[in-house]
Design an enzyme around this catalytic site. Structure first.
Site: not given
Length: 543
Positions: A76, A159
């Site tokens: 990611t 985040d």
């Protein structure tokens, strides 16, 4: 006479130059990243989609069918950084979601920043910023170009999905704190949350959305055509649930998991879309006479994919529901920004592999690489070299040597590396192994070795780097569901769709790379590419 003619021609030329208009730019750029979306999901579920979500982008936009990641690992953090910087981990420095920090001898989280504090939270979940990323994003470059008059905002449950795309100069990045059920930020961006974020948090949407069962959006008969049976051994149930089957009793599961539960349900996508629309309204994005940038990363497909795997009915349901919400979001943009006045692109940060047990049961070679390989090698090193703990860390299929202990024992670093390489090559799951120096001192221009080279950085990568066989996955925590991270097509090939202002209708099957997105947006805006960019603009292919 000749002088007179030259003067006239000169003035005519200058008149044409003066008559040229400034480039017409979109009012708003919307970047949508779907976490763990494989390319084939566009077509596997095609008949289940409506006409105004994915199909609208595919029909009326420009579709790049052969978009790939060019490096390993496909995680990611690196994926989001590469999309928006236009370069690979070897340059932007985001080599994984976590890595071993050689200076502090501790694990480093991709957006960890202990020099900042949370905003809207007192927990460590707020101590985040983009400081580990070493290059600018196209959002940074546009903010610089516009003399900071434009706005750039990043939103995601994760985040890292909010922070990395928006870059260093972002007006804000907001991410979801599962423990509190609130959207938070950090002092890197602001001292306090704006009123509109507090107002959204007060609505407690994550609580509301899990107070009803997760029922399939379509009859199960329709999902059976594109998915495995609902009850199968390859999927992971929710905590407290005996079987991983519909309907999922979210109110009961919520009592165990609290507001973290929303991440693993369709509601995670819902609150991300809602936050995006709230940002557009409150910040007047795309309505101020200058191009603004909104990045939306949808983390829920990744959470659901890890739990259930890519052939689950739950994944089909996630994408059917996402398609509907995407259509509603685009209708919202048409109304608020204006149809033809915004540019949107949609892609993914990586794909996902099939579950190894599913593949093995289908008589396709597959397996799980042992989670204890690091301990195994450390024990063998102790026997071979007479000293324990010669490895500081084993993560991301990389060995980090304990440099201090090796120096104290006056051991040969190269000999230790070669021992690890030789032992790794004896494992059936390992395709090949190389030292960090092999990659730093040679140039691999293609293949998996080339992909490894684009994914490592001297200061941050391990001393020995492994590459596993395509039939195997490193799944250290579970045997159900799936994971990602390799350089194989199931992880590297992702969708890429452009739509809106400046985008013609069409499609291309030429191979392009994820690092081509940032140069493309930069060229559309007629500005510098991000400072580490190595990709190419796709605009010529669209013409």
């Amino acid at each position: 006479m000749r002088i007179g003619i030259l003067v006239v021609l000169t003035w005519l030329g200058m008149g044409k130059i003066l008559a040229q208009k400034s480039p017409e730019r979109p009012e708003l750029i919307v970047a949508i990243v779907i976490d763990q979306m494989r390319y084939d999901y566009l077509y596997r579920y095609f008949d289940l989609y409506g006409d105004d979500g994915f199909k609208r982008l595919m029909r009326d936009g420009y579709h790049f069918h052969n978009t790939n990641y060019s490096y390993i690992p496909t995680y990611t953090g690196p994926g989001h950084a590469s999309i928006f910087t236009g370069t690979t981990p070897s340059v932007h420095g985001i080599i994984a979601n976590n890595w071993f920090d050689k200076e502090s001898s501790s694990s480093m989280y991709v957006v960890q920043d202990l020099s900042v504090n949370g905003v809207g939270t007192d927990s460590k979940d707020g101590q985040m910023s983009p400081r580990n990323m070493l290059t600018t994003t196209f959002a940074d470059e546009w903010r610089l170009f516009s003399n900071f008059r434009s706005k750039s905002i990043g939103i995601a449950l994760k985040d890292r999905g909010a922070i990395l795309p928006a870059g260093y100069t972002a007006n804000a990045a907001y991410w979801y704190e599962g423990g509190s059920g609130k959207w938070v930020s950090s002092t890197f961006y602001m001292d306090k949350l704006p009123r509109w974020v507090n107002d959204y948090n007060k609505r407690k949407r994550p609580v509301t959305l899990v107070q009803q069962n997760w029922e399939p959006a379509l009859p199960l008969e329709q999902y059976r055509e594109v998915s495995s049976e609902d009850d199968n051994p390859y999927e992971g149930p929710f905590m407290g649930q005996a079987r991983p089957t519909f309907p999922h009793n979210l109110p009961v599961i919520y009592k165990r998991l609290g507001t973290n539960l929303i991440k693993n349900t369709p509601g995670g996508n819902t609150i991300t879309f809602e936050m995006g629309m709230a940002a557009i309204e409150a910040e007047k994005l795309g309505q101020r006479g200058i191009t603004d940038i909104l990045t939306l990363s949808f983390s829920t497909p990744d959470y659901v994919g890890h739990q259930f795997g890519p052939r689950a009915m739950e994944i089909a349901d996630i994408y059917v529901r996402f398609d509907r919400e995407l259509g509603a979001f685009m209708r919202y943009l048409d109304q608020v920004i204006g149809e033809g006045k915004y540019t949107l692109f949609l892609t993914a940060d990586h794909g996902a592999a099939d579950n190894p047990s599913f593949m093995a049961d289908a008589k396709i070679p597959a397996g799980i690489f042992t989670k204890d390989f690091g301990k195994e090698v450390d024990s063998l090193l102790a026997i071979e070299f007479g000293h324990p703990n010669l490895i500081s860390a084993y993560m991301n299929l990389q060995f980090y040597l304990n440099s201090e202990r090796i120096e104290q024992a006056e051991l040969s670093r190269a000999a230790i590396q070669q021992f690890i390489v030789n032992h790794s090559r004896s494992k059936k799951e390992i395709l090949f192994a190389h030292t960090l120096e092999d990659y730093l001192n040679n140039e691999f221009t293609q293949g998996l070795r080339g992909m490894n080279q684009l994914g490592i950085m001297d200061q941050r990568s391990g001393d020995v780097i492994l590459t596993i066989h395509p039939a195997y996955l490193e799944m250290p925590w579970q045997k159900t569901g799936t994971t990602h991270g390799t350089g194989y097509s199931y992880d590297t090939r992702v969708p890429l769709l452009f739509y809106g202002k400046g985008i013609p209708q069409g499609e291309s099957f030429e191979q392009v790379e994820i690092t081509d997105i940032a140069p493309t947006i930069s060229n559309m805006l007629r500005m510098h590419q991000p400072n580490g960019s190595s990709g190419k603009s796709l605009l010529p292919l669209m013409r």
